[in-house]
Design a protein around this motif. Structure first.
Motif, mmCIF file in Angstrom:
data_model
loop_
_atom_site.group_PDB
_atom_site.id
_atom_site.type_symbol
_atom_site.label_atom_id
_atom_site.label_comp_id
_atom_site.label_asym_id
_atom_site.label_seq_id
_atom_site.Cartn_x
_atom_site.Cartn_y
_atom_site.Cartn_z
ATOM 1 N N ASP A 435 1.337 -1.812 -0.073
ATOM 2 C CA ASP A 435 -0.020 0.217 -0.048
ATOM 3 C C ASP A 435 0.840 1.347 -0.544
ATOM 4 O OD1 ASP A 435 0.619 -0.940 1.662
ATOM 5 O OD2 ASP A 435 -0.980 0.097 3.946
ATOM 6 N N ASN A 462 -1.519 -3.389 4.218
ATOM 7 C CA ASN A 462 -1.642 -3.957 5.222
ATOM 8 C C ASN A 462 -1.301 -2.692 6.380
ATOM 9 O OD1 ASN A 462 1.010 -2.868 4.772
ATOM 10 N ND2 ASN A 462 1.972 -4.673 4.734
ATOM 11 N N TYR A 464 0.629 -0.589 6.854
ATOM 12 C CA TYR A 464 2.014 0.112 7.281
ATOM 13 C C TYR A 464 2.708 0.064 5.750
ATOM 14 C CZ TYR A 464 0.819 -0.710 11.838
ATOM 15 O OH TYR A 464 -0.121 -0.386 13.285
ATOM 16 N N GLY A 466 5.585 -1.718 5.431
ATOM 17 C CA GLY A 466 5.561 -2.957 6.760
ATOM 18 C C GLY A 466 6.854 -3.923 6.998
HETATM 19 MG MG LIG Z 1 2.202 -2.047 3.168
#
Ligand SMILES: [Mg+2]
Ligand SMILES: Cc1ncc(C[n+]2csc(CCOP(=O)(O)OP(=O)(O)O)c2C)c(N)n1
Lengths: 554, 157
Positions: A435, A462, A464, A466
């Motif tokens: 994302d 997610n 984040y 991540g």
């Molecule tokens: Mg992410």
């Protein structure tokens, strides 16, 4: 002919099918000639997108990718893409406009010292000072970009040179006295290597991106099957060898399989082919594979003995060398005990994840793999998404995994997917995205729609950044600093461009969403809302020995 | 340890920047650098003295240099029979009574007083690393005010 006409004539003669780029003041003469040049041009929405698209095109097709931008900001916007191609040895020619030659150095409007800026991120670059040199330079640029260890070459062309006239002379051949890549391995070295191999007890083959560049996958397969030895590969080497083969150990290194890392650490002979012992692969160098002798096959002499000590270096093209090497191996060593040990590691430390709770990103990729029968071209962004895409999709063919390895450029995957799709229109091309990363070049949705380049983007959303969050969780006491990231409504965003958006929040929706996306003749964003704090395992902390694997499941 | 290498390069603009850029980008130290055209005007010779901890780095430097398209060849003098020379200009304190003493020095070293004016003299001298070092020690007695060195050049037999 004018400089602009010469350039276009040269591009055609080099077999260029498509240019990715963006216009501006200092390339107006070139764009004027492009107007009726009958050369496909893809107008991206950002020059970085053009460079990554050219890169993705090159990786998917094996041809030279071409991008074009104006001077100053156009050129500086290309630089991330050029650096990315340089780190991953991708054949690319970047053409930039420059201010008029008599203004260079004057801080003219939109002037930047582009040959200076790009010097350390190109294989070579040129500032054209005389239109008479342009044909030769263009010819050389394509030659240098695509031969030896490939890489990006930049040609900076002042706008007055684009307008200047001269006779067009197509150089019959390229002859650069300082550039003569070694193609054939030294026969004595190949014999030595064969001898080491025949006496090995615990051999392992370690393959990198060079195998794909060289077109040596068949030769590699012959070697593996002749020796019946296990094979592991780097991130760039994904696709060298079918992941479904019983001798394959998958990727090694920081997020490699535990069994690949144990195997290379326990080996007594490493046969490295077109790989460069990057720090993400070797971990702590002084304890890396302590018992192993090393045979290193590489076209770039400077890759050899740079990080690890090499016993038998063989400089040259992997395809030639592997072919000869297999012939030199008169009898394969008996390594059944070693294979048992490797098999035991495989059983003890399989790649796995807990499929419970929210949608697991690994599950999404497994589903994509099944739905496409492992035959799609997968590009990735950077971060956890990239590692999961490397781990959980079963690649069987070269040029089907396209990822920013050396530079680790967020925002690469989407434009690269676009370029790959342009090069391979019959293939399904899927960007496995994060994302965060997708928002770095999301403007290229416009390019996809305008040019009907149908790519699928699977966002592992997610919430984040991540991979950074994972490091903060594991090594910075969960002090999450600037890693939560918001996203737009990807469905609405896709729709606003004319693409299709699908939001997926439940596990049972995953497969149908993928099937739907694959069926639709349009660019599709699938926004998978996945487990926010899932980690990529196995993992070797940076700077540790690569068998010091952490992560509950490893 | 210091090593002398000569790099034969295309005599084109921007090549020096490629060479020096390579050194700075990879964190290698240049102790001295001398550049000039060769007998073939399309080729320049850059003689570079590098300071490296181990041979492995020297190997890497040579490989990286050879990788540059504009580099035609590199010559490493480390294990080659060769001569090295450096030219220096030295400004020393001077008075007429020192003249003989100074000139005495040049019985042993290749050099001369180019100009003596007021209380300073400018001396030029040529030699290898050792000779230059010894000469400078001798000249120190007079008081060195300024020193300029060309950097080393080298030629194999
Ligand atoms: Mg992410
Ligand atoms: C251009 C750029 N900036 C910063 C980084 C550092 N970085 C590496 S991974 C990552 C997080 C990526 O987040 P996301 O795209 O959401 O992927 P995830 O790890 O969550 O799958 C960051 C910020 C990078 N690799 N590239």
């Amino acid at each position: 002919m004018t400089g602009a006409e010469i350039l276009i004539e040269c591009l055609k003669r080099e077999g260029v099918e498509v240019i990715f780029g963006y216009p501006g003041g200092q390339v107006l003469p070139i764009f004027d000639k492009l107007y009726d040049a009958n050369l496909r041009f893809i107008l991206t929405r950002h020059e970085q997108g053009a460079a990554h698209a050219a890169d993705g095109y090159a990786r998917a097709t094996g041809k030279v990718g071409v991008c074009l931008a104006t001077s100053g900001p156009g050129a500086t916007n290309l630089t991330t893409g050029i650096a990315n191609a340089y780190m991953d040895s991708v054949a690319m020619v970047a053409i930039t406009g420059q201010v008029k030659s008599f203004l260079i150095g004057n801080d003219a409007f939109q002037e930047a010292d582009v040959t200076g800026i790009s010097r350390s991120i190109t294989k070579h670059n040129y500032l054209v000072k005389d239109v008479k040199d342009l044909a030769r330079i263009t010819r050389e640029a394509f030659h240098i970009a695509s031969t030896g260890r490939p890489g990006p070459v930049l040609i900076d062309i002042p706008s007055d040179i684009q307008l200047a006239e001269t006779e067009f002379i197509w150089p019959k051949e390229v002859d650069i006295r300082g550039y003569k890549p070694t193609l054939f391995g030294h026969p004595g070295q190949i014999k030595k290597a064969a001898k080491l191999i025949m006496n090995a007890k615990r051999p392992i083959i370690y393959a990198g991106g060079g195998v794909i560049t060289s077109g040596a996958c068949n030769e590699l397969k012959n070697l593996v099957e002749k020796l019946q030895a296990p094979i592991t590969w780097t991130l760039m080497g994904i696709g060298d060898f079918p992941a479904t083969h019983k001798l394959s150990l998958g990727m090694l290194g920081m997020h490699g399989t535990a069994f690949a890392n144990h195997a290379i650490m326990g080996s007594d002979l490493i046969i490295a082919v077109g790989a460069r012992f990057d720090d993400r692969v070797t971990g702590r160098l002084d304890v890396f594979a302590p018992d192993a002798k090393v045979i290193h096959i590489d076209i770039d002499p400077s890759s050899i003995s740079k990080n690890v000590r090499v016993d038998v270096p063989i400089v040259g093209d992997a395809k030639n060398i592997l072919g000869q090497l297999v012939e030199e191996i008169k009898k394969s060593p008996d390594i059944s005990e070693w294979l048992n040990a490797v098999e035991a590691w495989k059983k003890k430390h399989p790649l796995k994840y807990k499929d419970e709770g929210k949608i697991k990103p690994q599950y999404v990729i497994e589903q994509i793999d099944e739905a496409t029968k492992g035959s799609a071209i997968i590009t990735t962004e950077v971060g956890q998404n990239q590692m999961w895409a490397a781990q959980w999709y079963k690649y069987t063919l070269p040029r089907t995994f396209i990822s920013s390895g050396g530079l680790g450029t967020m925002g690469f995957g989407f434009p690269a997917a676009m370029g790959a799709k342009v090069g391979c229109p019959d293939k399904t091309v899927i960007d496995i995205a994060g994302d965060g990363s997708i928002q770095m070049n999301i403007q290229e949705l416009g390019t996809c729609i305008a040019n009907k380049i149908n790519v699928k983007v699977a966002i592992l959303n997610n919430g984040y950044l991540g991979m950074v969050r994972q490091w903060q969780e594991l090594f910075y006491k969960r002090r999450y600093s600037q890693v939560a990231i918001t996203s737009p409504d990807f469905v609405k965003l896709a729709e606003s461009y004319g693409a299709l958006g699908i939001k997926v929040t439940k596990k049972e929706e995953v497969r149908p969403a993928i099937e739907k996306a694959l069926k639709i003749d349009n660019t599709v964003f699938i926004d998978f809302h996945v487990e926010p704090e899932e980690n990529v395992f196995p993992m070797v902390p940076a700077g540790e020995a690569i068998n010091r694997i952490i992560g509950g499941l490893a | 340890m210091r090593h002398t290498i000569s790099v034969l390069v295309e005599n084109k603009f921007g090549v020096l920047a490629r060479i020096s850029g390579l050194f700075s980008a990879r964190g290698y130290n240049i102790a001295s650098l001398a550049v000039s055209e060769t007998l073939d005007p399309t080729i320049s010779c850059m003689t570079i003295v590098v300071e490296v901890q181990d041979e492995k780095i020297l190997e890497q430097i040579k490989k990286q240099l050879n990788k540059l398209i504009d580099v035609i060849t590199t010559i490493d003098f480390t294990k080659k029979e060769h001569v090295e020379r450096e030219l220096i200009l030295v400004k020393v304190n001077y008075s007429v009574k020192d003249k003989a003493k100074l000139e005495n020095i040049f019985d042993k070293y290749v050099g001369k007083i180019i100009q003596a004016k007021g209380n300073t003299a400018i001396i030029e001298a040529v030699g290898d690393q050792q000779q230059i070092k010894q000469l400078l020690e001798k000249l120190n007695e007079f008081g060195i005010k300024e020193l300029i060195r060309t950097g080393r050049i080298a030629m194999a037999y």
